[in-house]
Scaffold this active site. Structure first.
Site: not given
Ligand code: F6R
Length: 619
Positions: A12, A37, A84, A110-111, A491, A495, A498, A514, A614
């Protein structure tokens, strides 16, 4: 200097001002500087005549801005918050600031207060009632109850924080002590700006820089008391501590990234904190998993099959989920790309559970697949980062990944949090079903230390930079592994392609002969994940196949591996946890860093790779 040891995760946005300027204008400006953010609601509290006035609104910051027209400009103390959400939906009521029972103090936070449910029950028994669903309001009531004893505000906060468990940066103002802002911190970021005849605070440095470059980083378990004239810092025993300001040289753009060159690097470095935050409140003292708001016991006993549905990185997290669910729970699990699932006429058992994994919670194909399941009356569970997003709202139940805002288009910390939530979920089900042979408590002990292991994995960065120097001109990189390492390979390859625009070939290592082996020639690099100890011998043969064709071999493995490094050209060692899935999960960290540094050396636009967005809200 701040970069060392990572950057604390600010979920936050927090702002505060005391001084001669119009304080509401200042804190609103501070919130705007934290806007990059992400947030879902915002609010301000300021001193007004003899009262505290609170203004708050869900949605865009401009919604709050519309309420500020009538605010007098002679108010000289204010605090503000952009939220957030982690507990309670993003609504006007849940937005901060929150009052205590007697409306004597207003707080922003925040938390996550981990023991808020216990405290809430205790307060309710004492006659308190609440207006929001937040853990923050509970903290406000705890502080208010102490303040009602007639002590100074900092003393009330000091006493109250001794009762709070979890992460917090709390900022408190009072109706009676109209010249001070009191703040407390434990494991959530809080920075104080020292001005001339004015002082400020914020969750992040960019919100201070237009006003001052003299900054004090508040340490854990400290209380700060800000007035116009000065700052006092106290420890939890009330003892005053020396103040050590630092001078910040960064420009504002660099400060938004916490001193990192790119958001991607910042987000990679946030992973120890993300792990901590994702586990917060979900593992208890008895090493048991506690999930609020997931299905009850009879549902877990009834579910006969799980379908995990997601796109891209979230799909890769789903593959780890399948491996966990099948190995730990013997529960048949399939993983689908959302775009295939929605048009694939899937066979769905009425007793099955569909799990949707999404960072944004808005991915069009995943949302369509979710609606298909709902039409077919299948139970649905979301694993989502953005609270209040469509997928989070529409699933029967949702678990939040609590990774904080992810700004770089390429997902890093969200993946780690998604796999971690799947791990917690598998352990939770094992606990409920009392699965023989699974010892959730042992796993939980390893989870407690996971953030430290992640921090050590980040320390590999200097050797990864050297490796990136060698590899960044290679035309093709293989990413290979067996078991969970094979899923991480997908994954890692995503990365690399992209953000660094290098062609990759990714598959289980056993698939090499194969077909893909035909692509190995001199100069081709193969990156092997070898955290899975029981399969290392098999990997060594695959590594030799690459070297025999003059390819170069990199291996990512745990620090106790004596097998694969002897056959590799370069080795990256992460600290082992004793649990294969957790080791495989941690191995993604050096691979994210490798993609980052290769991309950087190739001069790529890292945070916004070409052709990508995004949140993919169209098909
Ligand atoms: C890759 C990446 C994408 C997303 C995918 C799903 O780095 O970020 O592959 O994982 O577009 O997005 P969410 O998780 O928002 O549904």
């Amino acid at each position: 200097m701040l970069r060392e040891g990572g950057y604390p995760l600010a979920v936050c946005g927090i702002a505060g001002y005391v001084g001669p300027r119009g304080s509401v204008e200042v804190v609103y400006d501070q919130l705007k500087r934290l806007e990059y953010r992400g947030y879902d609601s915002a609010g301000i509290a300021y001193l007004n005549g003899v009262d505290i006035k609170v203004l708050k609104r869900a949605g865009k910051l401009s919604n709050l801005g519309e309420l500020l027209g009538d605010v007098p400009n002679d108010t000289h103390l204010a605090i503000a918050h952009s939220r957030w959400a982690t507990h309670g939906a993003p609504t006007d009521l849940n937005a901060h600031p929150h009052f205590d029972r007697y409306e004597q103090v207003a707080i922003i936070h925040n938390g996550i207060i981990e023991n808020y449910l216990e405290l809430k029950e205790e307060l309710a028994r004492a006659g308190h009632s609440f207006h929001s669903e937040t853990d923050t309001e509970i903290a406000a009531h705890v502080i208010g109850a102490e303040y009602a004893q007639g002590v100074p505000l900092e003393e009330a906060v000091r006493r109250a924080v001794r009762r709070l468990r979890g992460a917090y940066a709390l900022v408190v103002i009072s109706r009676k002590e109209r010249e001070k802002i009191v703040a407390a911190r434990n494991a959530s970021p809080l920075v104080i700006g020292l001005g001339e005849g004015e002082n400020l605070l914020a969750s992040d440095i960019p919100a201070l820089l237009p006003y001052t470059r003299e900054v004090v980083i508040l340490e854990d378990d400290r209380i700060a008391v800000l007035t116009r004239e000065g700052l006092r810092i106290l420890d939890l025993d009330g003892k005053e501590e020396p103040i050590q300001p630092i001078h910040i040289e960064w420009d504002i753009a660099a400060a938004e990234k916490g001193g990192y060159e790119h958001f991607m690097l910042k987000e990679i470095n946030e992973q120890p904190e993300v792990i901590h935050q994702c586990l917060a409140g979900r593992i208890d003292e008895r090493n048991m998993i506690r999930f609020e708001q997931v299905f009850s016991e009879h549902v877990w006993n009834e579910v006969d099959r799980v379908n995990i549905i997601a796109c891209g990185t979230a799909y890769h997290a789903g593959l780890m989920g399948k491996a966990l669910f099948e190995k730990m729970l013997r529960l048949p699990t399939d993983v689908f790309h959302s775009s295939e699932f929605r048009y694939g006429d899937p066979v769905l058992s009425p007793k099955s559970l569909a799990i949707f994994i999404s960072q944004s919670g808005e991915t069009a194909d995943s949302l369509a697949a979710l609606r298909l399941c709902k039409d077919r009356r299948i139970r649905t569970l979301g694993i989502v980062n953005v609270i209040g997003s469509s997928i989070a709202r529409e699933c029967d139940r949702t678990i939040l990944t609590q990774a904080g805002p992810e700004i770089c288009v390429a997902s890093t910390k969200a993946y780690t949090a998604q796999v971690l939530v799947l791990t917690l979920l598998a352990l939770h089900i094992a606990q409920v079903k009392e699965m023989p042979g699974v010892r959730p408590a042992e796993y939980v002990k390893a989870l407690r230390g996971l953030h430290e292991h992640a921090a050590r994995a980040l320390e590999l960065e200097p050797s990864i930079i050297d490796l990136a120097e060698r590899l960044h001109r290679t035309p093709l990189i293989f990413f290979l592994g067996r078991g969970p390492d094979a899923h991480v390979a997908l994954e890692a390859a995503l990365k690399m392609k992209e953000i660094a625009y290098i062609a990759t070939q990714e598959s289980p290592a056993g698939e090499m002969k194969h077909g893909p082996l035909a692509l190995v020639t001199e100069g081709v690099v193969a990156v092997f994940g070898a955290t899975c100890a029981s399969l290392r011998d098999k990997l060594v043969s695959n590594m030799r196949e690459v070297q025999a064709r003059e390819g170069e071999v990199v291996v990512v493995t745990t620090d106790d591996d004596t097998i694969t490094p002897t056959s590799a050209d370069h080795t990256l060692r992460i600290p082992g946890t004793g649990f294969e899935f957790l080791d495989a999960l941690l191995s993604v960290i050096p691979l994210q860093l490798l993609a980052y540094h290769v991309a950087r050396l190739r001069g790529c636009e890292i945070d916004q790779p070409r052709n990508l967005a995004k949140s993919v809200t169209v098909e």
